[in-house]
Design an enzyme around this catalytic site. Structure first.
Site, PDB file in Angstrom:
ATOM      1  N   GLY A 134       0.840  -1.193   0.000  1.00  0.00           N
ATOM      2  CA  GLY A 134       0.000   0.000   0.000  1.00  0.00           C
ATOM      3  C   GLY A 134       0.871   1.238   0.000  1.00  0.00           C
ATOM      4  O   GLY A 134       2.075   1.153   0.311  1.00  0.00           O
ATOM      5  N   GLN A 164       2.884   9.959   1.855  1.00  0.00           N
ATOM      6  CA  GLN A 164       4.238   9.386   1.938  1.00  0.00           C
ATOM      7  C   GLN A 164       5.155   9.865   0.825  1.00  0.00           C
ATOM      8  O   GLN A 164       6.380   9.771   0.943  1.00  0.00           O
ATOM      9  CB  GLN A 164       4.175   7.851   1.897  1.00  0.00           C
ATOM     10  CG  GLN A 164       3.545   7.244   3.137  1.00  0.00           C
ATOM     11  CD  GLN A 164       3.436   5.745   3.008  1.00  0.00           C
ATOM     12  OE1 GLN A 164       2.493   5.247   2.397  1.00  0.00           O
ATOM     13  NE2 GLN A 164       4.390   5.009   3.554  1.00  0.00           N
ATOM     14  N   CYS A 196       5.791  -0.274   7.719  1.00  0.00           N
ATOM     15  CA  CYS A 196       5.496   0.928   6.934  1.00  0.00           C
ATOM     16  C   CYS A 196       6.737   1.292   6.126  1.00  0.00           C
ATOM     17  O   CYS A 196       7.852   1.282   6.664  1.00  0.00           O
ATOM     18  CB  CYS A 196       5.122   2.078   7.866  1.00  0.00           C
ATOM     19  SG  CYS A 196       4.682   3.610   7.012  1.00  0.00           S
ATOM     20  N   LEU A 197       6.548   1.627   4.878  1.00  0.00           N
ATOM     21  CA  LEU A 197       7.680   2.024   4.033  1.00  0.00           C
ATOM     22  C   LEU A 197       8.322   3.304   4.551  1.00  0.00           C
ATOM     23  O   LEU A 197       9.483   3.582   4.236  1.00  0.00           O
ATOM     24  CB  LEU A 197       7.210   2.207   2.579  1.00  0.00           C
ATOM     25  CG  LEU A 197       6.743   0.922   1.886  1.00  0.00           C
ATOM     26  CD1 LEU A 197       6.107   1.244   0.538  1.00  0.00           C
ATOM     27  CD2 LEU A 197       7.899  -0.057   1.718  1.00  0.00           C
ATOM     28  N   HIS A 199      -4.432   1.450   7.515  1.00  0.00           N
ATOM     29  CA  HIS A 199      -3.077   1.981   7.665  1.00  0.00           C
ATOM     30  C   HIS A 199      -2.857   3.160   6.700  1.00  0.00           C
ATOM     31  O   HIS A 199      -2.331   4.200   7.082  1.00  0.00           O
ATOM     32  CB  HIS A 199      -2.080   0.832   7.411  1.00  0.00           C
ATOM     33  CG  HIS A 199      -0.644   1.229   7.363  1.00  0.00           C
ATOM     34  ND1 HIS A 199       0.285   0.810   8.286  1.00  0.00           N
ATOM     35  CD2 HIS A 199       0.061   1.976   6.460  1.00  0.00           C
ATOM     36  CE1 HIS A 199       1.462   1.307   7.979  1.00  0.00           C
ATOM     37  NE2 HIS A 199       1.362   2.014   6.866  1.00  0.00           N
ATOM     38  N   GLU A 200      -3.308   2.992   5.453  1.00  0.00           N
ATOM     39  CA  GLU A 200      -3.142   4.069   4.453  1.00  0.00           C
ATOM     40  C   GLU A 200      -4.018   5.272   4.798  1.00  0.00           C
ATOM     41  O   GLU A 200      -3.594   6.427   4.644  1.00  0.00           O
ATOM     42  CB  GLU A 200      -3.495   3.571   3.049  1.00  0.00           C
ATOM     43  CG  GLU A 200      -2.697   2.382   2.540  1.00  0.00           C
ATOM     44  CD  GLU A 200      -1.227   2.456   2.798  1.00  0.00           C
ATOM     45  OE1 GLU A 200      -0.678   3.571   2.854  1.00  0.00           O
ATOM     46  OE2 GLU A 200      -0.599   1.400   2.970  1.00  0.00           O
ATOM     47  N   HIS A 212      -2.407   7.488   7.248  1.00  0.00           N
ATOM     48  CA  HIS A 212      -1.401   8.397   6.667  1.00  0.00           C
ATOM     49  C   HIS A 212      -2.055   9.709   6.221  1.00  0.00           C
ATOM     50  O   HIS A 212      -1.463  10.782   6.360  1.00  0.00           O
ATOM     51  CB  HIS A 212      -0.732   7.745   5.451  1.00  0.00           C
ATOM     52  CG  HIS A 212       0.405   6.826   5.773  1.00  0.00           C
ATOM     53  ND1 HIS A 212       1.553   7.230   6.417  1.00  0.00           N
ATOM     54  CD2 HIS A 212       0.594   5.512   5.503  1.00  0.00           C
ATOM     55  CE1 HIS A 212       2.390   6.202   6.532  1.00  0.00           C
ATOM     56  NE2 HIS A 212       1.823   5.133   5.985  1.00  0.00           N
TER      57      HIS A 212
HETATM   58  O1  GNR Z   1       4.076  -2.550   2.593  1.00  0.00           O
HETATM   59  C1  GNR Z   1       3.425  -2.410   3.633  1.00  0.00           C
HETATM   60  N1  GNR Z   1       3.143  -3.504   4.378  1.00  0.00           N
HETATM   61  C2  GNR Z   1       2.248  -3.488   5.443  1.00  0.00           C
HETATM   62  C3  GNR Z   1       2.235  -4.578   6.284  1.00  0.00           C
HETATM   63  C4  GNR Z   1       1.363  -4.628   7.346  1.00  0.00           C
HETATM   64  C5  GNR Z   1       0.477  -3.596   7.560  1.00  0.00           C
HETATM   65  C6  GNR Z   1       0.494  -2.486   6.738  1.00  0.00           C
HETATM   66  C7  GNR Z   1       1.369  -2.424   5.679  1.00  0.00           C
HETATM   67  S1  GNR Z   1       1.348  -1.053   4.627  1.00  0.00           S
HETATM   68  C8  GNR Z   1       3.020  -1.072   4.084  1.00  0.00           C
HETATM   69  C9  GNR Z   1       3.256   0.005   3.038  1.00  0.00           C
HETATM   70  C10 GNR Z   1       3.054   1.362   3.673  1.00  0.00           C
HETATM   71  O2  GNR Z   1       3.806   1.883   4.425  1.00  0.00           O
HETATM   72  N2  GNR Z   1       1.931   1.961   3.389  1.00  0.00           N
HETATM   73  O3  GNR Z   1       1.645   3.150   3.945  1.00  0.00           O
HETATM   74 NI    NI Z   2       2.735   3.227   5.808  1.00  0.00          NI
END
Ligand code: GNR
Ligand code: NI
Length: 167
Positions: free
Chosen positions: A46, A51, A91-92, A133-134, A137
């Site tokens: 995601g 980001q 999270c990236l 999660h997104e 952000h």
């Molecule tokens: O790549 C991602 N893996 C992930 C794993 C578990 C819960 C959420 C995520 S999202 C993350 C990519 C990211 O940072 N998206 O904002």
């Molecule tokens: Ni993230």
């Protein structure tokens, strides 16, 4: 198509609240495509526009194994939720750290797609985790906000050190 730079915690720009998208223009469609390319290259499941330092309400996700099921959500809104579930999140923007986060297990989301058309989606399992999660952000919220201050400070210090060594 282009790969975009991903901001890393504790960059204060990750704390900005994103604005609604009023018009799904070609520029927005291109941004969605670039975000998907950036997400797949990372690799991630995601990515939120926040980001890549674009503070507009756009997220992309693909939780499929084959990486062939991209979903673009513009102005996503949670319509209803059901249950609760804990899952490990990464999270990236917080590379190398993973923590358990408890969230609603099932969500119904209303959004606009890349073509500008409204749709709704019922998500569970990893897709529900990822969309929530997104969407966090877009509110300037990160998964480390759900853990203890001590753990968050430790992650902050380690990432600052790592970023200093990269520079
Ligand atoms: O790549 C991602 N893996 C992930 C794993 C578990 C819960 C959420 C995520 S999202 C993350 C990519 C990211 O940072 N998206 O904002
Ligand atoms: Ni993230």
């Amino acid at each position: 198509m282009a790969r975009l730079n991903i901001l890393e915690f504790p960059d204060p720009r990750l704390r900005k609240i994103a604005s609604p998208i009023t018009d799904v223009t070609g520029k927005i469609a291109t941004l969605a495509d670039d975000m998907l390319e950036t997400m797949y290259a990372a690799p991630g499941i995601g990515l939120a526009a926040s980001q890549v330092n674009v503070h507009q309400r756009l997220i992309v996700v693909d939780v499929s194994d084959e990486k062939n099921a991209p979903v673009v959500l513009i102005n996503p809104q949670i319509v209803s939720t059901d249950g609760e579930r804990a899952a490990e999140e990464g999270c990236l923007s917080i590379p190398g750290f993973y923590e358990q986060v408890t969230r609603p297990a099932t969500i119904e989301v209303a959004a606009i797609n890349r073509a500008g058309d409204p749709f709704t989606l019922v998500a569970e399992d990893m897709l529900a985790v990822c969309i929530q999660h997104e969407m966090d952000h877009l509110e300037g919220r990160l998964f480390v906000d759900y853990i203890s201050n001590a753990k968050r400070q430790m992650i902050r210090k380690k990432l600052i050190k790592q970023q200093r060594q990269q520079a």
